[in-house]
Design a protein around this motif. Structure first.
Motif, PDB file in Angstrom:
ATOM      1  N   PHE A 108       0.856  -1.186   0.000  1.00 33.33           N
ATOM      2  CA  PHE A 108       0.000   0.000   0.000  1.00 33.33           C
ATOM      3  C   PHE A 108       0.888   1.232   0.000  1.00 33.33           C
ATOM      4  O   PHE A 108       1.760   1.388   0.863  1.00 33.33           O
ATOM      5  N   THR A 109       0.689   2.102  -0.981  1.00 40.06           N
ATOM      6  CA  THR A 109       1.555   3.263  -1.120  1.00 40.06           C
ATOM      7  C   THR A 109       0.726   4.521  -1.363  1.00 40.06           C
ATOM      8  O   THR A 109      -0.424   4.462  -1.789  1.00 40.06           O
ATOM      9  N   SER A 110       1.347   5.648  -1.083  1.00 46.49           N
ATOM     10  CA  SER A 110       0.713   6.921  -1.405  1.00 46.49           C
ATOM     11  C   SER A 110       1.800   7.904  -1.789  1.00 46.49           C
ATOM     12  O   SER A 110       2.989   7.718  -1.464  1.00 46.49           O
ATOM     13  N   GLY A 111       1.379   8.963  -2.468  1.00 47.98           N
ATOM     14  CA  GLY A 111       2.292  10.067  -2.660  1.00 47.98           C
ATOM     15  C   GLY A 111       2.449  10.827  -1.358  1.00 47.98           C
ATOM     16  O   GLY A 111       1.788  10.562  -0.354  1.00 47.98           O
ATOM     17  N   ARG A 112       3.370  11.751  -1.383  1.00 48.93           N
ATOM     18  CA  ARG A 112       3.574  12.641  -0.244  1.00 48.93           C
ATOM     19  C   ARG A 112       3.561  14.065  -0.803  1.00 48.93           C
ATOM     20  O   ARG A 112       4.189  14.335  -1.826  1.00 48.93           O
ATOM     21  N   THR A 113       2.830  14.945  -0.186  1.00 48.61           N
ATOM     22  CA  THR A 113       2.723  16.313  -0.672  1.00 48.61           C
ATOM     23  C   THR A 113       4.114  16.900  -0.915  1.00 48.61           C
ATOM     24  O   THR A 113       5.000  16.761  -0.062  1.00 48.61           O
ATOM     25  N   PRO A 114       4.340  17.548  -2.075  1.00 47.26           N
ATOM     26  CA  PRO A 114       5.658  18.149  -2.318  1.00 47.26           C
ATOM     27  C   PRO A 114       6.060  19.091  -1.184  1.00 47.26           C
ATOM     28  O   PRO A 114       5.227  19.812  -0.634  1.00 47.26           O
ATOM     29  N   TYR A 115       7.326  19.046  -0.818  1.00 43.48           N
ATOM     30  CA  TYR A 115       7.783  19.852   0.307  1.00 43.48           C
ATOM     31  C   TYR A 115       8.565  21.087  -0.136  1.00 43.48           C
ATOM     32  O   TYR A 115       8.838  21.975   0.665  1.00 43.48           O
ATOM     33  N   ILE A 152      10.334   6.913   1.143  1.00 44.25           N
ATOM     34  CA  ILE A 152      11.528   6.753   0.319  1.00 44.25           C
ATOM     35  C   ILE A 152      12.198   8.114   0.128  1.00 44.25           C
ATOM     36  O   ILE A 152      11.597   9.032  -0.440  1.00 44.25           O
ATOM     37  N   PRO A 153      13.448   8.273   0.587  1.00 42.25           N
ATOM     38  CA  PRO A 153      14.100   9.586   0.524  1.00 42.25           C
ATOM     39  C   PRO A 153      14.821   9.863  -0.788  1.00 42.25           C
ATOM     40  O   PRO A 153      14.984  11.018  -1.183  1.00 42.25           O
ATOM     41  N   ASN A 154      15.282   8.798  -1.475  1.00 42.09           N
ATOM     42  CA  ASN A 154      16.064   8.996  -2.696  1.00 42.09           C
ATOM     43  C   ASN A 154      16.244   7.659  -3.409  1.00 42.09           C
ATOM     44  O   ASN A 154      15.816   6.611  -2.906  1.00 42.09           O
ATOM     45  N   ALA A 155      16.890   7.698  -4.565  1.00 36.34           N
ATOM     46  CA  ALA A 155      17.085   6.485  -5.358  1.00 36.34           C
ATOM     47  C   ALA A 155      18.058   5.515  -4.710  1.00 36.34           C
ATOM     48  O   ALA A 155      18.013   4.309  -4.985  1.00 36.34           O
ATOM     49  N   THR A 156      18.918   6.017  -3.833  1.00 34.41           N
ATOM     50  CA  THR A 156      19.958   5.163  -3.241  1.00 34.41           C
ATOM     51  C   THR A 156      19.360   3.976  -2.495  1.00 34.41           C
ATOM     52  O   THR A 156      19.923   2.873  -2.514  1.00 34.41           O
ATOM     53  N   VAL A 157      18.210   4.190  -1.823  1.00 32.14           N
ATOM     54  CA  VAL A 157      17.611   3.112  -1.031  1.00 32.14           C
ATOM     55  C   VAL A 157      16.343   2.566  -1.686  1.00 32.14           C
ATOM     56  O   VAL A 157      15.570   1.861  -1.039  1.00 32.14           O
ATOM     57  N   LEU A 158      16.134   2.867  -2.966  1.00 30.53           N
ATOM     58  CA  LEU A 158      14.893   2.437  -3.622  1.00 30.53           C
ATOM     59  C   LEU A 158      14.768   0.915  -3.664  1.00 30.53           C
ATOM     60  O   LEU A 158      13.732   0.355  -3.268  1.00 30.53           O
ATOM     61  N   GLU A 159      15.803   0.229  -4.125  1.00 26.00           N
ATOM     62  CA  GLU A 159      15.734  -1.229  -4.218  1.00 26.00           C
ATOM     63  C   GLU A 159      15.534  -1.850  -2.839  1.00 26.00           C
ATOM     64  O   GLU A 159      14.683  -2.728  -2.662  1.00 26.00           O
ATOM     65  N   GLN A 160      16.287  -1.374  -1.863  1.00 23.57           N
ATOM     66  CA  GLN A 160      16.158  -1.924  -0.515  1.00 23.57           C
ATOM     67  C   GLN A 160      14.761  -1.681   0.049  1.00 23.57           C
ATOM     68  O   GLN A 160      14.192  -2.542   0.732  1.00 23.57           O
ATOM     69  N   PRO A 182       7.517  10.909  -2.012  1.00 22.43           N
ATOM     70  CA  PRO A 182       7.426  12.329  -2.328  1.00 22.43           C
ATOM     71  C   PRO A 182       7.554  12.582  -3.831  1.00 22.43           C
ATOM     72  O   PRO A 182       8.311  11.893  -4.531  1.00 22.43           O
ATOM     73  N   ARG A 183       6.857  13.613  -4.314  1.00 23.22           N
ATOM     74  CA  ARG A 183       6.853  13.890  -5.739  1.00 23.22           C
ATOM     75  C   ARG A 183       8.247  14.272  -6.233  1.00 23.22           C
ATOM     76  O   ARG A 183       8.683  13.837  -7.313  1.00 23.22           O
ATOM     77  N   GLU A 184       8.962  15.053  -5.446  1.00 18.42           N
ATOM     78  CA  GLU A 184      10.309  15.432  -5.865  1.00 18.42           C
ATOM     79  C   GLU A 184      11.236  14.223  -5.994  1.00 18.42           C
ATOM     80  O   GLU A 184      12.091  14.182  -6.883  1.00 18.42           O
ATOM     81  N   VAL A 185      11.072  13.250  -5.099  1.00 19.89           N
ATOM     82  CA  VAL A 185      11.911  12.046  -5.160  1.00 19.89           C
ATOM     83  C   VAL A 185      11.601  11.259  -6.426  1.00 19.89           C
ATOM     84  O   VAL A 185      12.512  10.845  -7.160  1.00 19.89           O
ATOM     85  N   LEU A 186      10.318  11.037  -6.713  1.00 18.59           N
ATOM     86  CA  LEU A 186       9.938  10.288  -7.912  1.00 18.59           C
ATOM     87  C   LEU A 186      10.420  10.980  -9.182  1.00 18.59           C
ATOM     88  O   LEU A 186      10.768  10.323 -10.174  1.00 18.59           O
ATOM     89  N   ALA A 187      10.421  12.312  -9.181  1.00 19.67           N
ATOM     90  CA  ALA A 187      10.814  13.065 -10.370  1.00 19.67           C
ATOM     91  C   ALA A 187      12.325  13.180 -10.525  1.00 19.67           C
ATOM     92  O   ALA A 187      12.814  13.604 -11.582  1.00 19.67           O
ATOM     93  N   GLY A 188      13.057  12.784  -9.510  1.00 15.77           N
ATOM     94  CA  GLY A 188      14.513  12.945  -9.541  1.00 15.77           C
ATOM     95  C   GLY A 188      15.175  12.095 -10.601  1.00 15.77           C
ATOM     96  O   GLY A 188      14.712  10.991 -10.930  1.00 15.77           O
ATOM     97  N   PRO A 189      16.296  12.559 -11.144  1.00 15.80           N
ATOM     98  CA  PRO A 189      16.997  11.819 -12.197  1.00 15.80           C
ATOM     99  C   PRO A 189      17.827  10.667 -11.632  1.00 15.80           C
ATOM    100  O   PRO A 189      18.276  10.700 -10.473  1.00 15.80           O
ATOM    101  N   VAL A 190      17.997   9.620 -12.437  1.00 18.43           N
ATOM    102  CA  VAL A 190      18.915   8.533 -12.108  1.00 18.43           C
ATOM    103  C   VAL A 190      19.798   8.260 -13.324  1.00 18.43           C
ATOM    104  O   VAL A 190      19.353   8.388 -14.466  1.00 18.43           O
ATOM    105  N   GLU A 191      21.034   7.897 -13.063  1.00 16.71           N
ATOM    106  CA  GLU A 191      21.977   7.505 -14.111  1.00 16.71           C
ATOM    107  C   GLU A 191      22.595   6.178 -13.709  1.00 16.71           C
ATOM    108  O   GLU A 191      23.041   6.001 -12.576  1.00 16.71           O
ATOM    109  N   ASN A 192      22.566   5.230 -14.644  1.00 19.33           N
ATOM    110  CA  ASN A 192      23.146   3.899 -14.392  1.00 19.33           C
ATOM    111  C   ASN A 192      22.633   3.293 -13.082  1.00 19.33           C
ATOM    112  O   ASN A 192      23.408   2.831 -12.241  1.00 19.33           O
ATOM    113  N   PHE A 193      21.309   3.331 -12.931  1.00 18.65           N
ATOM    114  CA  PHE A 193      20.679   2.717 -11.751  1.00 18.65           C
ATOM    115  C   PHE A 193      20.700   1.198 -11.942  1.00 18.65           C
ATOM    116  O   PHE A 193      20.145   0.656 -12.906  1.00 18.65           O
TER     117      PHE A 193
END
Length: 573
Positions: A108-115, A152-160, A182-193
């Motif tokens: 079960f997931t939800s967005g988080r209001t942009p901060y 989820i704070p960032n892509a670094t811990v996404l898989e975990q 959070p919307r900003e986290v989802l919109a963030g760029p990833v390279e060679n994830f």
């Protein structure tokens, strides 16, 4: 270990790719302003023909979460639900409660209001609603009724994060988990994830019982004259009914279910003694409680003070319940399937020493079972011509036309004793927390998981209204998942009426015969509701016409591939 790589994209891209890799088939969603990066990612995956969870628009969160739970109960795989920040989470709370108390997994997931207020980062606040919707601790809304929550704070811990969520929801005792994104986290760029495929973070194995405790329980059973098994949730896992049958048969132990949530035992099995444990408790000298949170109501009917009590389950003490104090002589922690198999093996070594007692008990049970079935048949004969229509008669008529593989959802007064329940996974009563309105969503989720099966959703009129029927009928039509909905319309809250009489049997409410806050004063034409989504609706008030109405409704599903609804004017309690 094999790895997969996303050379460039967004966190939302990585999230969708990861979920697809982990075997999540569906995303049941009611979107909001927080979904923008996710919607962009889904559109990209669709345009590029990449594998992704199938997105399904569900216009109410209560339907969405119950769809995910229903899908799990047929597929055995947890599904993804995403809702809109705190308001969507609030709308799904009843489903979370049912999942928590019923030990059902869901991501079960939800967005988080942009901060971010000032911009400068993709996904920052763009609308007035982004200020009043923000909460200091959104996860606090659900923390008591989920196994784990995390933002989820960032892509670094996404898989975990995803892997931990899936592993925890599927580890016993199973239950919901909550992720916020959070919307900003989802919109963030990833390279060679990169991520490992398949996952190396798997659920824990189910608990195996203490064999010394199993041996002590077997010794109690071997010496008992009148043991009885009471269950509610055996049958969630489809291998359990065969193991319960073997346990009951080896020592001739009658099985009775209190408000069963699943098919725990073939109703034609010689040890099946119905759905009224109270009738057996008075004579029992040993009660074996298997995956049952409330085996009896202490101030109504309880075992004798000398009766020995054995509890068995993944959490036999139901530790998440604030108060539960049933007598316990032995409590065995273990998944129901392996625990019942171990107990059967222990009893097989004791059969020779108890042969005469077992044979005598088997004969008594056969006689009692025959008398019980005669009583059921007499009740049906009395009910078949009653008006308003008696639910016993409707249940019998349904049983005559349903196939052995058809799935029945019971959020209604259908009578277990008039159903022939043989196969695991064909009957569900899963509103474990008492949060009404789960039936329609569960039915649609099961149809999504098993489109080849007929799904018959039986609901009371109150439960139907709680179930957000227009959104549910929309999903059925839009996704081409036709189901039959049977509304048992008695124009009242039957449970409210019954419980008022139990507390005040001679009070003003009972004497009034029209208890306040109990009756619906306007007769609803529920058969019209399904028509707004292109379905077939029909009102039935004559008991003689129930069989034909059922045949017509099922023909619409089978031949025309459209949903059907029967508004059955029936007798209340």
């Amino acid at each position: 270990m094999p790895v997969k790589t996303i050379e460039s994209g967004t966190v939302a891209d990585a999230y969708i790719d990861l979920l697809a890799d982990r075997g999540v088939d569906f995303l049941f969603a009611n979107a909001g302003t927080d979904f923008a990066p996710l919607i962009e990612a889904l559109a990209k995956f669709e345009g590029q023909g990449r594998k992704m969870p199938r997105p399904v628009i569900v216009p109410h969160e209560n339907v969405a979460i119950h769809m995910a739970l229903g899908h799990y109960l047929q597929s055995g795989k947890p599904q993804l639900v995403m809702v809109h920040v705190n308001v969507g989470t609030a709308n799904a709370m009843c489903g979370l409660m049912n999942a928590w108390r019923g030990n059902l997994p869901v991501l079960f997931t939800s967005g988080r209001t942009p901060y971010s207020e000032e911009g400068g980062v993709l996904g920052a606040r763009t609308g007035e609603i982004h200020w009043p919707q923000e909460m200091r601790d959104q996860g606090a809304m659900v923390r008591e009724i989920v196994k784990w929550d995390y933002e989820i704070p960032n892509a670094t811990v996404l898989e975990q994060s995803v892997d931990r969520a899936l592993a925890l929801t599927m580890s016993e005792p199973k239950g919901p988990v909550y992720l916020t994104l959070p919307r900003e986290v989802l919109a963030g760029p990833v390279e060679n994830f990169t991520y490992t495929s398949p996952s190396r973070r798997l659920p824990s194995t189910p608990p195996f019982p203490d064999l010394n405790a199993i041996d002590r329980a077997a010794e109690l059973i071997a010496k008992a004259e009148n043991p009885v098994i009471v269950s509610a949730s055996v049958g969630r896992d489809w291998d359990e009914p065969a193991k319960l049958a073997a346990l009951a048969d080896v020592f001739a132990i009658p099985v009775t279910q209190r408000k069963p949530r699943y098919v725990a035992l073939d109703s034609e099995h010689p040890m099946h003694l119905g759905y009224e444990p109270d009738a057996l408790l008075a004579d029992a000298d040993l009660v074996i409680v298997i995956e049952c949170d409330v085996p009896w109501i202490p101030n109504k009917k309880a075992p004798g003070k000398e009766t020995r009590i054995v509890h068995l389950g993944v959490d036999p003490m139901f530790t998440s319940y604030p108060m539960r104090a049933f007598a316990t002589d032995i409590a065995i922690t273990g998944a129901a399937g392996p625990s019942m198999a171990a107990l059967t093996a222990a009893l097989e070594t004791r059969v020779a020493g108890a042969r005469d007692r077992i044979d005598a008990r088997r004969k008594r049970i056969a006689e009692r079972r025959a008398t019980q079935r005669e009583r059921w048949a007499a009740a049906l004969e009395k009910a078949k011509h009653e008006t308003p229509i008696n639910p016993l008669w409707v249940t019998y008529c349904l049983d005559q036309v349903r196939g052995e593989d058809d799935i029945i959802i019971k959020e209604s007064p259908i009578a277990y004793e008039q159903l022939t329940l043989k196969k695991p996974g064909t009957m569900f009563f899963t509103g474990a927390a008492g949060a009404l309105g789960w039936g329609l969503g569960m039915a649609l989720g099961m149809k999504a998981a098993a489109p080849e099966k007929r799904v018959i959703c039986t609901v009371g009129d109150g439960a139907y209204m709680f179930g957000n029927p227009i959104p549910a009928h929309y999903v059925s039509q839009a996704e081409k998942w036709p189901i039959l909905t049977m509304v048992f319309n008695n124009a009242m809250w039957g449970a409210v009426k019954r419980n008022t009489h139990e507390v005040y049997p001679s009070g003003y409410a009972a004497k009034s015969n029209r208890e306040p806050l109990t009756y619906f004063d306007y007769e609803m034409s529920f058969e019209k509701a399904v028509e707004v989504a292109g379905g077939h609706g029909e009102k039935v008030s004559d008991p003689a016409k129930v069989p034909q109405a059922l045949e017509r409704a099922l023909k619409v599903i089978d031949v025309e591939k459209r949903q059907s609804l029967l508004n059955i004017i029936c007798k209340g309690p």
